[in-house]
Design an enzyme around this catalytic site. Structure first.
Site, PDB file in Angstrom:
ATOM      1  N   HIS A  45       0.698  -1.253  -0.026  1.00  0.00           N
ATOM      2  CA  HIS A  45       0.019  -0.116   0.053  1.00  0.00           C
ATOM      3  C   HIS A  45       0.855   1.149  -0.001  1.00  0.00           C
ATOM      4  O   HIS A  45       1.916   1.079  -0.029  1.00  0.00           O
ATOM      5  CB  HIS A  45      -0.818   0.005   0.903  1.00  0.00           C
ATOM      6  CG  HIS A  45      -0.488   0.227   2.401  1.00  0.00           C
ATOM      7  ND1 HIS A  45       0.321  -0.843   3.073  1.00  0.00           N
ATOM      8  CD2 HIS A  45      -0.576   1.107   3.593  1.00  0.00           C
ATOM      9  CE1 HIS A  45       0.792  -0.557   4.311  1.00  0.00           C
ATOM     10  NE2 HIS A  45       0.198   0.582   4.623  1.00  0.00           N
ATOM     11  N   HIS A  82       1.493   4.060   1.949  1.00  0.00           N
ATOM     12  CA  HIS A  82       2.029   4.711   2.903  1.00  0.00           C
ATOM     13  C   HIS A  82       3.467   5.089   2.894  1.00  0.00           C
ATOM     14  O   HIS A  82       4.215   3.998   2.445  1.00  0.00           O
ATOM     15  CB  HIS A  82       1.817   4.177   4.084  1.00  0.00           C
ATOM     16  CG  HIS A  82       0.075   4.462   4.809  1.00  0.00           C
ATOM     17  ND1 HIS A  82      -0.501   3.745   5.656  1.00  0.00           N
ATOM     18  CD2 HIS A  82      -0.615   5.313   4.136  1.00  0.00           C
ATOM     19  CE1 HIS A  82      -1.798   4.338   5.710  1.00  0.00           C
ATOM     20  NE2 HIS A  82      -1.903   5.223   4.837  1.00  0.00           N
ATOM     21  N   ASP A  99       5.982   4.855   4.932  1.00  0.00           N
ATOM     22  CA  ASP A  99       6.709   4.014   5.680  1.00  0.00           C
ATOM     23  C   ASP A  99       6.825   2.550   4.913  1.00  0.00           C
ATOM     24  O   ASP A  99       7.458   1.714   5.550  1.00  0.00           O
ATOM     25  CB  ASP A  99       6.310   3.723   7.007  1.00  0.00           C
ATOM     26  CG  ASP A  99       5.038   3.290   7.390  1.00  0.00           C
ATOM     27  OD1 ASP A  99       4.041   3.425   6.657  1.00  0.00           O
ATOM     28  OD2 ASP A  99       4.869   2.084   8.175  1.00  0.00           O
ATOM     29  N   HIS A 100       6.186   2.256   3.741  1.00  0.00           N
ATOM     30  CA  HIS A 100       6.237   1.287   3.079  1.00  0.00           C
ATOM     31  C   HIS A 100       6.779   1.465   1.640  1.00  0.00           C
ATOM     32  O   HIS A 100       7.232   0.724   0.835  1.00  0.00           O
ATOM     33  CB  HIS A 100       4.925   0.562   3.072  1.00  0.00           C
ATOM     34  CG  HIS A 100       4.254   0.149   4.061  1.00  0.00           C
ATOM     35  ND1 HIS A 100       4.109  -1.003   4.632  1.00  0.00           N
ATOM     36  CD2 HIS A 100       3.784   0.943   5.283  1.00  0.00           C
ATOM     37  CE1 HIS A 100       3.782  -1.182   5.889  1.00  0.00           C
ATOM     38  NE2 HIS A 100       3.500   0.141   6.180  1.00  0.00           N
ATOM     39  N   HIS A 153      -7.312  -0.498   5.658  1.00  0.00           N
ATOM     40  CA  HIS A 153      -6.158   0.237   6.233  1.00  0.00           C
ATOM     41  C   HIS A 153      -6.258   1.301   5.243  1.00  0.00           C
ATOM     42  O   HIS A 153      -6.127   2.455   5.367  1.00  0.00           O
ATOM     43  CB  HIS A 153      -5.205  -0.708   6.617  1.00  0.00           C
ATOM     44  CG  HIS A 153      -3.821   0.361   6.833  1.00  0.00           C
ATOM     45  ND1 HIS A 153      -3.915   0.938   8.057  1.00  0.00           N
ATOM     46  CD2 HIS A 153      -2.585   0.654   6.223  1.00  0.00           C
ATOM     47  CE1 HIS A 153      -2.419   1.675   8.150  1.00  0.00           C
ATOM     48  NE2 HIS A 153      -1.993   1.489   7.012  1.00  0.00           N
ATOM     49  N   ASP A 204      -0.121  -3.558   6.259  1.00  0.00           N
ATOM     50  CA  ASP A 204      -0.674  -3.151   7.521  1.00  0.00           C
ATOM     51  C   ASP A 204      -2.103  -3.466   7.831  1.00  0.00           C
ATOM     52  O   ASP A 204      -2.843  -2.856   8.418  1.00  0.00           O
ATOM     53  CB  ASP A 204      -0.554  -1.567   7.565  1.00  0.00           C
ATOM     54  CG  ASP A 204       0.842  -1.052   7.868  1.00  0.00           C
ATOM     55  OD1 ASP A 204       1.768  -1.795   8.099  1.00  0.00           O
ATOM     56  OD2 ASP A 204       0.960   0.285   7.737  1.00  0.00           O
ATOM     57  N   HIS A 214       4.823  -4.299  10.733  1.00  0.00           N
ATOM     58  CA  HIS A 214       5.312  -3.909  11.792  1.00  0.00           C
ATOM     59  C   HIS A 214       5.391  -4.637  13.064  1.00  0.00           C
ATOM     60  O   HIS A 214       4.681  -5.718  13.206  1.00  0.00           O
ATOM     61  CB  HIS A 214       4.384  -2.668  12.346  1.00  0.00           C
ATOM     62  CG  HIS A 214       4.067  -1.675  11.576  1.00  0.00           C
ATOM     63  ND1 HIS A 214       4.988  -0.656  11.635  1.00  0.00           N
ATOM     64  CD2 HIS A 214       3.421  -1.251  10.346  1.00  0.00           C
ATOM     65  CE1 HIS A 214       4.609   0.524  10.722  1.00  0.00           C
ATOM     66  NE2 HIS A 214       3.939   0.082   9.793  1.00  0.00           N
TER      67      HIS A 214
HETATM   68 FE    FE Z   1       3.157   0.954   8.085  1.00  0.00          FE
HETATM   69 ZN    ZN Z   2       0.118   1.696   6.509  1.00  0.00          ZN
END
Ligand code: FE
Ligand code: ZN
Length: 257
Positions: free
Chosen positions: A56, A58, A60-61, A114, A131, A169
């Site tokens: 996805h 985001h 942090d990905h 999410h 996530d 995570h």
């Molecule tokens: Fe994340």
């Molecule tokens: Zn995420």
């Protein structure tokens, strides 16, 4: 069994290195939010990057993708339903992600909730679910509804029990504290929590778990269980009509836990 190496990033992300079957020095990398730790593992271990897989959008990905590509050019696979500029193979439910140089192929599952276009990669006894599903928890609903997330989690829960769950995570201990507030009498959960504390005490990842474990301990997969339902109704202060309403109530409870 699939060989997968965790690359810790930021404070609690795991970027997964998936080794090729019979070609362990060739790898795919899943959700590289940061380039530096990935580039350094690739260089240190002399690994050849053959693919980047994204679940996805985001940061942090996906945040490390461009800087990885500059040093290690590779095709980038990602969700059809999300706008991610670096993705050149867009995938959705029922598609296959074929990586012949690694002898790997993954079936794509749409798992919105999410984010709206979130996908998971399932194959070789493993699921890379970003996530959506966490050990003993699930992602927050940023772009989806409780109904969508319930359906996505049920789809993951229906995978074979021995499927390894590679989430993105290390949220396990805080998820377990919440899970035990919901189900104080769940003995599988209590035993798992004790183990997880020992594992974290030694600085090791609690990920992967398995779908079978998640079915036994994860309150978000257990909205049909009477104990989870009555805890949710007590918290909501009203009767809840169905599993989706139960899910919505415990997700909200967790958001404020
Ligand atoms: Fe994340
Ligand atoms: Zn995420």
């Amino acid at each position: 069994m699939l060989e997968v190496t965790p690359v810790p990033a930021f404070s609690d992300n795991y970027i997964w290195l998936v080794h090729g079957v019979g070609e362990r020095s060739r790898v795919a990398v899943v959700d590289p939010g940061d380039a530096a730790p990935v580039n350094s593992v690739l260089d240190r271990d002399g690994l050849k990057l053959d693919a980047i897989l994204i679940t996805h959008h985001h940061p942090d990905h996906v945040g490390g993708v461009e800087a990885i590509l500059r040093q290690h050019p590779a095709p980038v696979y990602g969700p059809r339903g999300e706008r991610i500029s670096t993705v050149d193979h867009r995938l959705g439910e029922g598609d296959e992600c074929r990586l012949p140089s690694l002898n790997l192929r993954f079936r794509i599952l749409d798992v919105p909730g999410h984010t709206a276009g979130h996908i998971a990669y399932f194959g070789h006894g493993a699921v890379f679910c970003g996530d959506t599903l966490f050990v003993a928890g699930c992602g927050r609903l940023f772009e989806g509804t409780p109904a969508q997330m319930t359906q996505s989690l049920q789809k993951l829960a229906a995978l074979p029990a021995n499927t390894q769950v590679f989430c993105a995570h290390e949220y396990t201990l805080s998820n377990l504290r919440f899970a035990q507030a919901v189900e104080p009498d769940n003995t599988d959960l209590a035993a798992f929590a004790e183990r997880a504390q020992r594992v974290r005490g030694r600085g090791l990842p609690t990920v992967p778990s398995t779908i079978g474990i998640e079915r036994a301990i994860n309150p978000f997969l257990r909205c049909g269980e009477p104990a989870v339902q009555s805890a949710a109704q007590r918290k909501a202060g009203q009767p809840l009509a169905d599993n989706t309403a139960v899910f919505g109530a415990i997700r909200q409870w967790k958001d404020n836990f």
